[in-house]
Design an enzyme around this catalytic site. Structure first.
Site, PDB file in Angstrom:
ATOM      1  N   GLY A 181      39.685 -21.449 -30.901  1.00 47.46           N
ATOM      2  CA  GLY A 181      40.410 -22.099 -31.998  1.00 47.46           C
ATOM      3  C   GLY A 181      39.594 -22.142 -33.286  1.00 47.46           C
ATOM      4  N   GLY A 182      39.624 -23.302 -33.951  1.00 44.80           N
ATOM      5  CA  GLY A 182      38.927 -23.465 -35.237  1.00 44.80           C
ATOM      6  C   GLY A 182      37.443 -23.140 -35.119  1.00 44.80           C
ATOM      7  N   GLN A 205      46.227 -24.225 -17.934  1.00 46.24           N
ATOM      8  CA  GLN A 205      46.617 -22.904 -17.441  1.00 46.24           C
ATOM      9  C   GLN A 205      46.742 -21.872 -18.574  1.00 46.24           C
ATOM     10  OE1 GLN A 205      50.405 -22.472 -15.306  1.00 46.24           O
ATOM     11  NE2 GLN A 205      49.186 -21.959 -13.510  1.00 46.24           N
ATOM     12  N   ARG A 256      30.843   9.803 -27.127  1.00 45.15           N
ATOM     13  CA  ARG A 256      31.944   8.827 -27.112  1.00 45.15           C
ATOM     14  C   ARG A 256      31.876   7.875 -25.921  1.00 45.15           C
ATOM     15  NH1 ARG A 256      36.160  13.233 -29.512  1.00 45.15           N
ATOM     16  NH2 ARG A 256      35.825  12.699 -31.708  1.00 45.15           N
ATOM     17  N   ASP A 274      31.851  14.720 -27.749  1.00 43.69           N
ATOM     18  CA  ASP A 274      32.222  14.601 -26.323  1.00 43.69           C
ATOM     19  C   ASP A 274      31.151  13.823 -25.555  1.00 43.69           C
ATOM     20  OD1 ASP A 274      34.520  16.076 -26.666  1.00 43.69           O
ATOM     21  OD2 ASP A 274      33.719  17.927 -25.809  1.00 43.69           O
ATOM     22  N   LEU A 277      28.417  14.260 -40.286  1.00 41.35           N
ATOM     23  CA  LEU A 277      29.614  15.111 -40.249  1.00 41.35           C
ATOM     24  C   LEU A 277      30.612  14.647 -41.323  1.00 41.35           C
ATOM     25  CD1 LEU A 277      31.610  17.159 -38.846  1.00 41.35           C
ATOM     26  CD2 LEU A 277      32.232  15.308 -37.286  1.00 41.35           C
ATOM     27  N   THR A 278      30.908  13.350 -41.326  1.00 39.19           N
ATOM     28  CA  THR A 278      31.980  12.801 -42.159  1.00 39.19           C
ATOM     29  C   THR A 278      31.738  12.978 -43.664  1.00 39.19           C
ATOM     30  OG1 THR A 278      32.364  11.162 -40.458  1.00 39.19           O
ATOM     31  CG2 THR A 278      33.252  10.656 -42.627  1.00 39.19           C
ATOM     32  N   THR A 322      38.893   8.123 -34.521  1.00 42.87           N
ATOM     33  CA  THR A 322      39.791   6.969 -34.337  1.00 42.87           C
ATOM     34  C   THR A 322      40.475   7.064 -32.969  1.00 42.87           C
ATOM     35  OG1 THR A 322      41.710   8.125 -35.233  1.00 42.87           O
ATOM     36  CG2 THR A 322      40.335   6.923 -36.826  1.00 42.87           C
ATOM     37  N   GLU A 326      33.400   7.549 -34.553  1.00 42.83           N
ATOM     38  CA  GLU A 326      33.317   8.661 -33.581  1.00 42.83           C
ATOM     39  C   GLU A 326      34.716   9.148 -33.156  1.00 42.83           C
ATOM     40  OE1 GLU A 326      30.113   8.757 -30.817  1.00 42.83           O
ATOM     41  OE2 GLU A 326      28.920   7.365 -32.025  1.00 42.83           O
TER      42      GLU A 326
HETATM   43  N1  COS Z   1      34.668  21.231 -27.296  1.00 44.37           N
HETATM   44  C1  COS Z   1      34.583  22.540 -27.604  1.00 44.37           C
HETATM   45  N2  COS Z   1      35.367  23.131 -28.513  1.00 44.37           N
HETATM   46  C2  COS Z   1      36.275  22.368 -29.141  1.00 44.37           C
HETATM   47  C3  COS Z   1      36.436  21.010 -28.881  1.00 44.37           C
HETATM   48  C4  COS Z   1      35.574  20.431 -27.903  1.00 44.37           C
HETATM   49  N3  COS Z   1      35.650  19.143 -27.595  1.00 44.37           N
HETATM   50  N4  COS Z   1      37.405  20.507 -29.659  1.00 44.37           N
HETATM   51  C5  COS Z   1      37.865  21.522 -30.394  1.00 44.37           C
HETATM   52  N5  COS Z   1      37.176  22.661 -30.070  1.00 44.37           N
HETATM   53  C6  COS Z   1      37.384  23.992 -30.627  1.00 44.37           C
HETATM   54  C7  COS Z   1      38.810  24.477 -30.358  1.00 44.37           C
HETATM   55  O1  COS Z   1      38.902  25.103 -29.094  1.00 44.37           O
HETATM   56  C8  COS Z   1      39.019  25.451 -31.497  1.00 44.37           C
HETATM   57  O2  COS Z   1      38.360  26.661 -31.183  1.00 44.37           O
HETATM   58  P1  COS Z   1      38.959  28.108 -31.659  1.00 44.37           P
HETATM   59  O3  COS Z   1      38.675  28.148 -33.131  1.00 44.37           O
HETATM   60  O4  COS Z   1      38.172  29.082 -30.883  1.00 44.37           O
HETATM   61  O5  COS Z   1      40.406  28.064 -31.333  1.00 44.37           O
HETATM   62  C9  COS Z   1      38.242  24.795 -32.638  1.00 44.37           C
HETATM   63  O6  COS Z   1      37.273  23.937 -32.041  1.00 44.37           O
HETATM   64  C10 COS Z   1      39.129  23.992 -33.571  1.00 44.37           C
HETATM   65  O7  COS Z   1      39.810  23.028 -32.770  1.00 44.37           O
HETATM   66  P2  COS Z   1      41.192  22.373 -33.209  1.00 44.37           P
HETATM   67  O8  COS Z   1      42.111  23.458 -33.640  1.00 44.37           O
HETATM   68  O9  COS Z   1      41.641  21.458 -32.131  1.00 44.37           O
HETATM   69  O10 COS Z   1      40.694  21.560 -34.486  1.00 44.37           O
HETATM   70  P3  COS Z   1      41.469  20.618 -35.482  1.00 44.37           P
HETATM   71  O11 COS Z   1      41.037  20.976 -36.843  1.00 44.37           O
HETATM   72  O12 COS Z   1      42.924  20.565 -35.151  1.00 44.37           O
HETATM   73  O13 COS Z   1      40.834  19.148 -35.200  1.00 44.37           O
HETATM   74  C11 COS Z   1      40.165  17.191 -34.008  1.00 44.37           C
HETATM   75  C12 COS Z   1      40.504  18.681 -33.984  1.00 44.37           C
HETATM   76  C13 COS Z   1      41.195  16.378 -34.756  1.00 44.37           C
HETATM   77  C14 COS Z   1      40.157  16.772 -32.575  1.00 44.37           C
HETATM   78  C15 COS Z   1      38.788  17.014 -34.637  1.00 44.37           C
HETATM   79  O14 COS Z   1      38.840  17.295 -35.990  1.00 44.37           O
HETATM   80  C16 COS Z   1      38.203  15.626 -34.417  1.00 44.37           C
HETATM   81  O15 COS Z   1      37.610  15.402 -33.374  1.00 44.37           O
HETATM   82  N6  COS Z   1      38.345  14.733 -35.394  1.00 44.37           N
HETATM   83  C17 COS Z   1      37.679  13.444 -35.345  1.00 44.37           C
HETATM   84  C18 COS Z   1      36.317  13.613 -35.873  1.00 44.37           C
HETATM   85  C19 COS Z   1      35.443  12.455 -35.605  1.00 44.37           C
HETATM   86  O16 COS Z   1      35.262  12.046 -34.466  1.00 44.37           O
HETATM   87  N7  COS Z   1      34.871  11.921 -36.676  1.00 44.37           N
HETATM   88  C20 COS Z   1      33.944  10.873 -36.567  1.00 44.37           C
HETATM   89  C21 COS Z   1      32.740  11.277 -37.324  1.00 44.37           C
HETATM   90  S1  COS Z   1      31.307  11.346 -36.438  1.00 44.37           S
HETATM   91  S2  COS Z   1      30.818   9.460 -36.324  1.00 44.37           S
END
Ligand code: COS
Length: 385
Positions: A339-340, A278, A242, A239, A124-125, A365, A363
């Protein structure tokens, strides 16, 4: 504490503990020093069927849940977080397939994942998309019955050692994050190569590298879910995964606590073991309280997930945040108690402290987790009114 584990859960825990103590502990310092991927240990984990824990039985796995995965991850993390990361990243990479794969995709990929014959990585990143996961720029442009991928994924755990990759890319630039799609790719596809291998502060027995896509053609059949669902695939995957990072925090903190306790019982200063002072006792007591509190939260969230709990976003973010903040605090305190000696590479706690830092970062911050938790609190409270 007795967490009333089932007989099967105790077996999983004991098996992982045996591998951790017999196979991982003797080589952890060397793996760290040489920044070496633990190929032989991964084979041992495969022989013990632990890669199949989270894969349903119909695809060759053991069909277990989050609780069993947490137990295995915790045991490995007590001894070496680099090894546990190499193992747990497979679950992260597999969740997109489990949650969104078609029957054909599952039959094609899951048996090899369950047997540990093939490792998995999740991509993803990117350089400009870390916390802002929606900012990804790798593109997947439709061309006939294929998608053409271009771009670079950064900091990918198991990158280059995995055979199967679940990747998020933008298939419709005009829709931003809502134009992302998820794909399953295999090592060796033309146009798919590996870039820079990272040199890290900790978890050095885990490989982290770039994935580079240069006109990499992927069949439409390799899309996970539907076009445009990529961001949801990524969020639902995180989800699920984590809680495993939370289990890493529990294991690492537990390991550091017992290193410090054992040291304090034998280290003599002022003609007494330092554990009799203690100041040291209070530090150890606080470390033990935090480890147990983190374990209780992680197990209760894992049970909620396995019991079919509907909204797991907030609980899994809470467990990840709490347990990984505990891991950072407890490993730092373990170094302080020792310690050391704690600061020297002759003892494992300096590595544990270096390793702990990544748990508050990857996953998502812990700052992002707190955003997620509070956004869900606000949503829930507005629903109740
Ligand atoms: N489950 C289902 N849907 C989700 C969701 C979840 N956990 N989190 C967000 N969504 C949906 C939202 O409902 C929204 O849907 P709609 O477009 O229908 O409104 C959409 O996804 C976008 O969500 P949101 O507006 O909250 O997105 P943002 O761009 O504001 O970002 C965060 C949300 C910051 C939470 C997200 O980018 C994130 O998790 N960042 C961290 C990423 C990460 O963990 N990186 C590590 C790399 S993998 S090792």
């Amino acid at each position: 504490m007795d967490y009333f584990l089932t007989e099967e859960q105790q077996m999983v825990r004991d098996l992982a503990r045996q591998i951790a103590v017999e196979k991982v502990k003797p080589v952890r310092a060397e793996l760290d020093e040489r920044e070496e991927f633990p190929t032989d240990i991964m084979k041992t984990i495969a022989q013990a069927d632990l890669f199949g824990l989270f894969v349903p039985e119909e695809y060759g796995g053991l069909g277990k849940g989050a609780m069993e995965l947490c137990l295995a991850v915790e045991e490995l993390s007590k001894v070496c977080l680099g090894v546990s990361t190499s193992y747990a990243a497979n679950a992260l990479g597999t969740f997109p397939l489990l949650l969104f794969g078609t029957e054909t995709q599952k039959r094609r990929y899951l048996p090899d994942i369950a047997s540990g014959q093939k490792l998995v990585a999740f991509g993803l990143t990117e350089a400009n998309a870390g916390s802002d996961a929606g900012g990804i720029q790798t593109t997947a442009i439709r061309d006939g019955n294929e998608y053409v991928l271009n771009g670079t994924k950064q900091w990918i755990t198991n990158g280059s050692v995995a055979d199967i990759y679940t990747i998020i890319a933008i298939s419709d630039k005009s829709r931003g994050a809502r134009g992302a799609s998820a794909f399953v790719l295999e090592k060796g596809m033309p146009g798919f190569s590996f870039g820079k291998k990272e040199k890290k502060m900790g978890i050095r027995a885990s490989i982290t590298c770039e994935l580079v896509f240069n006109d990499c053609r992927v069949a439409m059949d390799n899309i996970l879910g539907r076009e445009g669902m990529g961001f949801i695939v990524a969020m639902k995957t995180l989800d699920q995964s984590r809680i495993g990072v939370g289990a890493q925090g529990v294991g690492l903190a537990h390991g550091a606590l017992y290193e410090a306790l054992n040291f304090a019982r034998t280290r003599i200063q002022f003609e007494k073991p330092i554990v009799s002072f203690q100041a040291i006792q209070h530090m150890l007591a606080d470390m033990a309280i935090q480890v147990e509190a983190a374990r209780a939260l992680v197990y209760s969230v894992a049970r909620y997930m396995d019991g079919g709990g509907k909204d797991i976003t907030k609980p899994s973010a809470m467990a990840k945040t709490f347990a990984t903040d505990v891991a950072m605090k407890v490993t730092t305190d373990a170094v302080q108690v020792m310690g050391g000696s704690g600061y020297m590479r002759d003892y494992p706690v300096e590595k544990m402290m270096r390793d702990a830092k990544i748990l508050q970062i990857y996953e998502g911050t812990n700052q992002i987790q707190r955003n997620v938790i509070c956004q869900n609190l606000i949503k829930e409270s507005s629903r109740k009114q």
